[in-house]
Motif scaffolding. Structure first.
Motif, PDB file in Angstrom:
ATOM      1  N   GLU A 247      63.495  82.388 -89.866  1.00 33.56           N
ATOM      2  CA  GLU A 247      63.053  81.804 -88.601  1.00 33.56           C
ATOM      3  C   GLU A 247      62.539  82.883 -87.654  1.00 33.56           C
ATOM      4  OE1 GLU A 247      66.146  79.596 -86.799  1.00 33.56           O
ATOM      5  OE2 GLU A 247      66.134  77.991 -88.302  1.00 33.56           O
ATOM      6  N   VAL A 248      61.628  82.473 -86.817  1.00 37.95           N
ATOM      7  CA  VAL A 248      61.158  83.336 -85.736  1.00 37.95           C
ATOM      8  C   VAL A 248      62.270  83.436 -84.697  1.00 37.95           C
ATOM      9  CG1 VAL A 248      59.436  83.635 -83.921  1.00 37.95           C
ATOM     10  CG2 VAL A 248      58.771  82.668 -86.140  1.00 37.95           C
ATOM     11  N   VAL A 249      62.633  84.673 -84.338  1.00 35.42           N
ATOM     12  CA  VAL A 249      63.676  84.877 -83.330  1.00 35.42           C
ATOM     13  C   VAL A 249      63.113  85.406 -82.014  1.00 35.42           C
ATOM     14  CG1 VAL A 249      65.477  85.226 -85.054  1.00 35.42           C
ATOM     15  CG2 VAL A 249      64.190  87.200 -84.219  1.00 35.42           C
ATOM     16  N   GLU A 250      61.864  85.870 -82.039  1.00 32.64           N
ATOM     17  CA  GLU A 250      61.232  86.371 -80.827  1.00 32.64           C
ATOM     18  C   GLU A 250      59.727  86.391 -81.045  1.00 32.64           C
ATOM     19  OE1 GLU A 250      61.180  90.436 -78.032  1.00 32.64           O
ATOM     20  OE2 GLU A 250      62.476  90.305 -79.815  1.00 32.64           O
ATOM     21  N   VAL A 251      58.973  86.098 -80.009  1.00 30.44           N
ATOM     22  CA  VAL A 251      57.515  86.199 -80.054  1.00 30.44           C
ATOM     23  C   VAL A 251      57.081  87.212 -79.012  1.00 30.44           C
ATOM     24  CG1 VAL A 251      55.309  85.020 -79.835  1.00 30.44           C
ATOM     25  CG2 VAL A 251      57.265  83.821 -80.835  1.00 30.44           C
ATOM     26  N   ARG A 252      56.389  88.233 -79.466  1.00 31.98           N
ATOM     27  CA  ARG A 252      55.844  89.244 -78.564  1.00 31.98           C
ATOM     28  C   ARG A 252      54.335  89.014 -78.443  1.00 31.98           C
ATOM     29  NH1 ARG A 252      59.234  93.998 -81.678  1.00 31.98           N
ATOM     30  NH2 ARG A 252      61.319  93.326 -80.944  1.00 31.98           N
ATOM     31  N   ASP A 253      53.629  89.949 -77.839  1.00 31.15           N
ATOM     32  CA  ASP A 253      52.208  89.748 -77.575  1.00 31.15           C
ATOM     33  C   ASP A 253      51.420  89.376 -78.823  1.00 31.15           C
ATOM     34  OD1 ASP A 253      52.608  90.261 -74.945  1.00 31.15           O
ATOM     35  OD2 ASP A 253      52.053  92.371 -75.056  1.00 31.15           O
ATOM     36  N   ALA A 256      55.259  87.948 -84.341  1.00 33.59           N
ATOM     37  CA  ALA A 256      56.411  87.047 -84.399  1.00 33.59           C
ATOM     38  C   ALA A 256      57.507  87.781 -85.156  1.00 33.59           C
ATOM     39  CB  ALA A 256      56.038  85.744 -85.106  1.00 33.59           C
ATOM     40  N   VAL A 257      58.650  87.916 -84.526  1.00 35.48           N
ATOM     41  CA  VAL A 257      59.755  88.685 -85.090  1.00 35.48           C
ATOM     42  C   VAL A 257      60.699  87.734 -85.822  1.00 35.48           C
ATOM     43  CG1 VAL A 257      61.647  90.280 -84.619  1.00 35.48           C
ATOM     44  CG2 VAL A 257      59.545  90.363 -83.237  1.00 35.48           C
ATOM     45  N   LEU A 258      61.030  88.072 -87.077  1.00 33.57           N
ATOM     46  CA  LEU A 258      61.908  87.257 -87.903  1.00 33.57           C
ATOM     47  C   LEU A 258      63.285  87.914 -88.022  1.00 33.57           C
ATOM     48  CD1 LEU A 258      59.404  86.613 -90.843  1.00 33.57           C
ATOM     49  CD2 LEU A 258      59.613  85.345 -88.689  1.00 33.57           C
ATOM     50  N   SER A 302      56.288  80.154 -82.012  1.00 32.09           N
ATOM     51  CA  SER A 302      57.424  79.978 -81.111  1.00 32.09           C
ATOM     52  C   SER A 302      58.730  80.199 -81.854  1.00 32.09           C
ATOM     53  CB  SER A 302      57.406  78.572 -80.497  1.00 32.09           C
ATOM     54  OG  SER A 302      57.526  77.585 -81.510  1.00 32.09           O
ATOM     55  N   VAL A 303      59.762  80.519 -81.093  1.00 31.66           N
ATOM     56  CA  VAL A 303      61.093  80.749 -81.656  1.00 31.66           C
ATOM     57  C   VAL A 303      61.567  79.479 -82.380  1.00 31.66           C
ATOM     58  CG1 VAL A 303      63.514  81.168 -81.058  1.00 31.66           C
ATOM     59  CG2 VAL A 303      61.697  82.474 -79.937  1.00 31.66           C
TER      60      VAL A 303
END
Length: 350
Positions: A247-253, A256-258, A302-303
């Motif tokens: 899952e995506v845990v954070e969205v930056r510029d 998408a951080v997993l 999105s997260v």
């Protein structure tokens, strides 16, 4: 933990059916080392039994005992890394077929079986050149003679003769097969009942009919893991069984951080080399560190959304492996045991 390995029962059944048809009339032994190549024994064994598999190759004793607990007496369980009196006693008590590739180990098995009043089911391994244990050709006639003597006492039953192939070249494999044939001839000359002969693993079993004999040991192909640099999944009639998602845990510029990273099994060198499947299609896998993996963000990222890192609809484990000059098995088995393995009837593109 936001990651999960989805394990498709449908794909596993399909692979086993395709491979069994390909290698027939040889029997297929399903190899389940490394927790069924990272897919989870508890997910794989029931499906294999329902598919009609009657032989399981477990590699080591702890795996063999877990298979026996899951499968009961419905299957024959073969293990070839068992040594020491305590382990051998446990194997004999559980009715495990033992791969024996050392004369001293043969003596130990016979001694313990006689002491316990049981018949050890033994598969003698001849070293055909790979040197991954195995009885040396010059020691083979004596080992066969001792096996024949033990069989007359009831301490041992010779169930198989087997070996491993290097699969480095056809010429080397042909030379190994010639040694294997000589070993079988020695068994015949000793007057022993004909044992099962099994030489080939996934690649040779699928591609070279003359190597199939009575049984073949197939691991990676059963899980849809093709060989690096070899035929594709469609050519082999197999499909990936496992699909790794996070899952995506954070969205930056722009990323998408997993919530999955190198500590959970993804090699850090994959960053910048492969793509993953996002809800909007394939995106670049940017970076892998100890705790997270980042992929290129897509419109509307999105997260809580899910990205598939390999499996159905995405790149395969072998695709990832080829990007860093390794093999698909490494990608599959290095996943952290903390990641949930979830068996499903089917695993579709999400």
């Amino acid at each position: 933990m936001t990651a999960v390995l989805r394990v498709s029962r449908t794909a596993l059944r399909g692979n086993l059916a395709s491979l069994r048809a390909r290698v027939a009339p040889a029997e297929l032994m399903l190899v389940v080392k490394d927790d069924a190549y990272g897919h989870g024994l508890a997910n794989v064994i029931p499906t294999a039994l329902a598919a009609g598999i009657t032989w399981i190759g477990a590699f080591d004793l702890p795996t063999a005992l877990r298979v026996r607990a899951l499968a009961g007496d419905e299957v024959r369980v073969f293990a070839w890394m068992v040594a020491g009196d305590e382990s051998l006693r446990a194997a004999l008590d559980a009715g495990i077929d033992l791969g024996v590739g050392d004369p001293a180990l043969l003596d130990e098995v016979v001694r313990l079986a006689a002491a316990r009043g049981v018949t050890a089911r033994v598969h003698l391994k001849i070293d055909t050149g790979l040197h991954r244990n195995g009885i040396r050709p010059e020691q083979w006639p004596d080992a066969v003679a001792r096996t024949a003597a033990a069989q007359t006492t009831g301490a041992l039953s010779l169930e198989g003769v087997w070996s491993h192939l290097a699969e480095a070249s056809d010429d080397e494999d042909d030379a190994a097969r010639a040694l294997f044939e000589q070993a079988l001839a020695t068994v015949r000359e000793a007057g022993l009942p004909r044992p099962r002969a099994h030489l080939a693993a996934s690649a040779a079993a699928s591609l070279r009919p003359e190597f199939r004999y009575d049984m073949v040991r197939i691991g990676a192909f059963s899980y849809g893991i093709r060989p690096a640099g070899g035929p594709g999944e469609d050519d082999l009639g197999i499909a990936p069984v496992g699909a790794l998602e996070a899952e995506v845990v954070e969205v930056r510029d722009s990323t998408a951080v997993l919530g999955i990273g190198a500590l959970d099994g993804l090699p850090s060198r994959l960053g910048g080399r492969v793509r993953a499947l996002s809800p909007a299609g394939m995106v670049a896998l940017d970076h892998v560190d100890d705790l997270t993996t980042s992929v290129a963000a897509w419109p509307g990222a999105s997260v809580g959304q899910t990205v598939r890192l390999y499996g159905t609809g995405a790149l395969s484990a072998t695709d990832l492996a080829e990007a860093i000059d390794t093999i698909g098995e490494e990608i599959a088995v290095r996943l952290s045991p903390l990641i949930e393995r979830r068996a499903e009837d089917d695993v579709r593109t999400r």
